[in-house]
Design a protein around this motif. Structure first.
Motif, short mmCIF file in Angstrom:
data_model
loop_
_atom_site.label_atom_id
_atom_site.label_comp_id
_atom_site.label_asym_id
_atom_site.label_seq_id
_atom_site.Cartn_x
_atom_site.Cartn_y
_atom_site.Cartn_z
N LEU A 152 -30.64 27.51 14.31
CA LEU A 152 -31.08 25.95 13.63
C LEU A 152 -32.11 25.05 14.61
CD1 LEU A 152 -27.45 25.41 12.39
CD2 LEU A 152 -29.29 25.59 11.09
N ARG A 153 -31.66 25.22 15.81
CA ARG A 153 -32.82 24.37 16.54
C ARG A 153 -34.02 24.81 16.54
NH1 ARG A 153 -28.40 25.20 20.61
NH2 ARG A 153 -27.14 22.86 20.86
N ARG A 154 -34.28 26.17 15.97
CA ARG A 154 -35.72 26.51 15.59
C ARG A 154 -35.99 26.42 14.12
NH1 ARG A 154 -33.56 31.23 18.47
NH2 ARG A 154 -33.71 32.57 16.40
N GLY A 155 -35.40 25.55 13.43
CA GLY A 155 -35.47 25.17 12.24
C GLY A 155 -35.13 26.57 11.19
N GLN A 156 -34.36 27.50 11.48
CA GLN A 156 -34.44 28.42 10.55
C GLN A 156 -32.83 28.67 10.28
OE1 GLN A 156 -35.77 31.84 13.04
NE2 GLN A 156 -37.67 30.98 12.98
N ILE A 157 -32.69 29.33 9.19
CA ILE A 157 -31.04 29.78 8.90
C ILE A 157 -31.22 31.13 8.56
CG2 ILE A 157 -30.49 27.64 7.84
CD1 ILE A 157 -30.97 28.60 4.93
N ASP A 158 -30.06 32.16 8.33
CA ASP A 158 -29.93 33.31 8.01
C ASP A 158 -28.72 33.65 7.03
OD1 ASP A 158 -27.73 33.09 9.66
OD2 ASP A 158 -28.36 34.66 11.15
N PHE A 159 -28.74 34.78 6.71
CA PHE A 159 -27.52 35.15 5.92
C PHE A 159 -26.10 34.67 6.28
CE2 PHE A 159 -24.34 38.08 4.15
CZ PHE A 159 -24.40 37.77 2.97
N GLY A 160 -25.98 34.89 7.50
CA GLY A 160 -24.67 34.63 8.34
C GLY A 160 -24.27 33.18 8.27
N LEU A 161 -25.40 32.35 8.28
CA LEU A 161 -25.15 30.93 8.17
C LEU A 161 -24.86 30.56 6.65
CD1 LEU A 161 -24.87 28.20 9.89
CD2 LEU A 161 -27.33 27.70 9.20
N ILE A 162 -25.30 30.98 5.72
CA ILE A 162 -24.96 30.97 4.51
C ILE A 162 -23.65 31.31 4.14
CG2 ILE A 162 -25.55 31.67 1.98
CD1 ILE A 162 -28.68 32.05 3.01
N ALA A 163 -23.43 32.78 4.87
CA ALA A 163 -21.93 33.22 4.52
C ALA A 163 -21.01 32.27 5.06
CB ALA A 163 -21.71 34.54 5.07
N GLY A 164 -21.36 31.79 6.20
CA GLY A 164 -20.24 30.49 6.88
C GLY A 164 -20.37 29.53 5.82
N PHE A 165 -21.07 28.91 5.44
CA PHE A 165 -21.01 27.77 4.27
C PHE A 165 -20.19 28.33 3.04
CE2 PHE A 165 -23.57 25.56 7.19
CZ PHE A 165 -23.27 24.28 7.05
N MET A 166 -20.64 29.64 2.59
CA MET A 166 -19.47 30.19 1.51
C MET A 166 -18.08 30.28 2.08
SD MET A 166 -21.80 33.11 -0.13
CE MET A 166 -20.61 33.29 -1.67
N CYS A 167 -17.88 30.53 3.29
CA CYS A 167 -16.44 30.67 3.70
C CYS A 167 -15.92 29.12 3.64
CB CYS A 167 -16.36 30.94 5.24
SG CYS A 167 -16.75 32.86 5.55
N ALA A 168 -16.77 28.01 4.03
CA ALA A 168 -15.85 26.90 3.86
C ALA A 168 -15.84 26.56 2.45
CB ALA A 168 -17.23 25.61 4.43
N THR A 188 -23.65 18.79 10.71
CA THR A 188 -24.32 19.13 11.89
C THR A 188 -25.49 20.06 11.68
OG1 THR A 188 -22.16 19.16 12.56
CG2 THR A 188 -23.50 20.63 13.89
N ALA A 189 -25.39 20.84 10.58
CA ALA A 189 -26.36 21.75 10.40
C ALA A 189 -27.79 21.05 9.99
CB ALA A 189 -26.10 22.98 9.25
N LEU A 190 -27.56 20.02 9.20
CA LEU A 190 -28.83 19.33 8.88
C LEU A 190 -29.45 18.67 9.98
CD1 LEU A 190 -27.63 17.59 5.48
CD2 LEU A 190 -29.68 19.31 5.82
N LEU A 191 -28.53 17.99 10.87
CA LEU A 191 -29.17 17.28 12.11
C LEU A 191 -29.77 18.09 12.94
CD1 LEU A 191 -25.96 14.84 12.96
CD2 LEU A 191 -28.41 14.08 11.92
N LEU A 192 -29.33 19.44 13.09
CA LEU A 192 -30.17 20.32 14.03
C LEU A 192 -31.37 20.85 13.37
CD1 LEU A 192 -26.98 22.82 15.30
CD2 LEU A 192 -28.45 21.04 16.44
N LEU A 193 -31.39 20.97 12.24
CA LEU A 193 -32.65 21.37 11.08
C LEU A 193 -33.61 20.29 11.54
CD1 LEU A 193 -31.21 23.13 8.01
CD2 LEU A 193 -32.76 24.13 9.77
N ALA A 194 -33.14 18.93 11.32
CA ALA A 194 -34.03 17.69 11.44
C ALA A 194 -34.76 17.76 12.63
CB ALA A 194 -33.48 16.62 10.98
N ARG A 195 -34.04 18.00 13.77
CA ARG A 195 -34.46 17.79 15.16
C ARG A 195 -35.05 19.07 15.60
NH1 ARG A 195 -29.64 16.14 18.84
NH2 ARG A 195 -31.39 15.88 20.38
#
Length: 496
Positions: A152-168, A188-195
């Motif tokens: 996220l600090r590199r401004g990226q997301i992947d399938f694992g992160l999407i799967a995490g939000f599906m778990c939520a 948290t994810a948005l703040l890291l992406l924004a930064r």
């Protein structure tokens, strides 16, 4: 020499073995918890064609009951549900272990997983409570998020992160209040992406994709109920009924707040020591702060409910256990924490009240045998805790409000007319009424209680039974020989 902490498979096996050890004394009991047995009843009713929130009603999310329905299709027995719950609890403990490993030593991370299982048992999660299932999904979401902080600090997301939000999202589809924990993860994810230096459109579409993944389970549910014309019933169960329930009397509420604070005092104290220790070490502070905020949000939720019950604390147990790893890793001696967090929790858990567990099965079997014999036409009313009796004797609940506290609790609000539902139930002339004595609620719905009391006063026989749940002895009176033809005039008067 082989070390458990060096093998993830060995860690999970150890946690599963511990979960089995502390939960198995209750295996096979159908009466261990009032909520637990209702989840099983609803799951089995769904396999017979009932539509959730329409034919049988509750305010918890649809995924919980779909889980029980799927298990019922495999084998509709309490042991099946308990084995699945044990596996879910062990998976949750393994997730706690993996998150704790990011900020503490391998041994302390294992102790955090064991602490989670012990605390879960202490706070009535030692059988089939909803938290046993939604906690595991939330823990999975947290793990998939914190393990991708660098991504996220590199401004990226992947399938694992999407799967995490599906778990939520799936956790929200079991317990709606998890939405606040999911919101914390999303922010948290948005703040890291924004930064990260990512462009605003790039941040926006990535955040929208994660939000969609989290909303998907309830979105699909809403669309399906809209399509079949029952969206109003879904909305009432999921939203309206939760806000319309009455609050406990201020005195009772204050008493329960202090009781809950006292029960949570030990894990909160060791978690606090753990936070202090972790922030003084060269551990990833971002993980420590997120878990701390997760604990704060979960604890705040407990005290925001209209009524406060012990099992409401289950959502806070995972982050507290993870933070306890800081104590186990960096404070000496370790044994006070092990004794207080793990040992005391197990000593106070319902499954390890061995004397009650020894007596519970034969006592419940005697009740089922008697009710079966006195209810030849399967017309049954359960007026108390053991609502799974409907399934045990093969009786169909007459009302969607098969969970009897919805009918006799004074501050309950379901969107249905409780008095009308009780009139309809009694017009069906139940042969047998199983009444808990006394009814475990204050205040009571005096109108519905009076109707049932009048009905059982004309029954020909009554017999008292003592059965055992996670709280110990519970007394029930079985009224039988009810609903004879000479009672039709009385029922006609009620219906008028």
């Amino acid at each position: 020499m082989f070390k458990v902490t060096e093998s993830r498979i060995a860690q999970f096996i150890c946690l599963l073995a511990f979960a089995t050890l502390i939960r198995c004394p209750a295996w096979g009991e159908w009466n261990f918890g009032i909520d637990d047995q209702f989840y099983a009843l609803v799951g089995e009713r769904l396999t017979k064609g009932d539509l959730l929130y329409v034919d049988i009603w509750d305010r918890k999310g649809p995924l919980l009951y779909l889980i029980f329905a799927a298990l019922a299709l495999i084998s509709p027995t309490m042991l099946t549900y308990q084995l699945a719950a044990t596996g879910s609890a062990a998976l949750g403990a393994y997730g706690v272990n993996r998150i704790a490993r990011l900020i503490a030593t391998p041994g302390s991370a294992m102790l955090a997983g064991l602490s989670y299982l012990a605390l879960l048992s202490r706070f009535e999660g030692d059988n089939l409570e909803a938290g046993v299932f939604f906690n595991t999904l939330v823990i999975g979401a947290a793990w998939l998020l914190v393990s991708r902080f660098d991504l996220l600090r590199r401004g990226q997301i992947d399938f694992g992160l999407i799967a995490g939000f599906m778990c939520a999202g799936m956790a929200i589809a079991i317990k709606q209040t998890v939405a606040l924990e999911g919101a914390l993860f999303g922010i948290t994810a948005l703040l890291l992406l924004a930064r990260s230096g990512q462009s605003i459109p790039g941040t926006a579409w990535r955040g929208a994709l994660l939000a969609l993944a989290g909303a998907l389970p309830m979105l699909v549910t809403g669309l399906s109920y809209w399509a079949n014309g029952h969206f109003a019933e879904l909305w009432n169960a999921m939203v309206t009924s939760n806000f319309a329930r009455g609050y406990a009397d201020p005195g009772i509420r204050v008493q329960r707040i202090f009781t809950m604070a006292g029960m949570l005092g030990i894990p909160m104290a060791f978690a606090g020591i753990g936070i202090h220790a972790l922030l003084r070490q060269s551990t990833p502070r971002s993980v420590t702060w997120l878990v701390t905020l997760w604990a704060v949000v979960a604890l705040a939720l407990i005290f925001s409910f209209p009524n406060i019950y012990v099992h409401y604390a289950q959502s806070a147990l995972a982050p507290l256990a993870i933070l306890c790893a800081g104590y186990f890793a960096h404070r000496r001696p370790v044994w006070p924490g092990i004794a207080a967090v793990i040992g005391l929790s197990l000593a106070l858990s319902g499954t390890l009240h061995i004397r009650d567990r020894w007596r519970a099965r034969p006592a419940a079997a005697a009740l089922v045998s008697y009710v079966t014999a006195t209810t030849p036409h399967k017309r049954l009313l359960v007026w108390g805790a053991p609502n799974y009796l409907y399934a045990k004797i093969g009786a169909d609940p007459v009302s969607p409000l098969a969970f009897s506290p919805h009918l006799y609790e004074g501050r309950e609000w379901t969107g249905l007319d409780e008095r009308k539902e009780v009139r309809r139930i009694l017009a069906h002339r139940p042969e047998t009424v199983v009444m808990q004595t006394p009814l475990p609620s204050s205040p009571l719905n005096e109108a519905t209680v009076a109707m049932v009391n009048s009905y059982v006063a004309t029954c020909r026989k009554h017999k008292r039974f003592t059965i055992y749940d996670h709280n110990g002895e519970q007394v029930h009176t079985v009224f039988s020989g009810c609903g004879a033809e000479h009672m039709l005039h009385l029922h006609s008067a009620w219906l008028r």
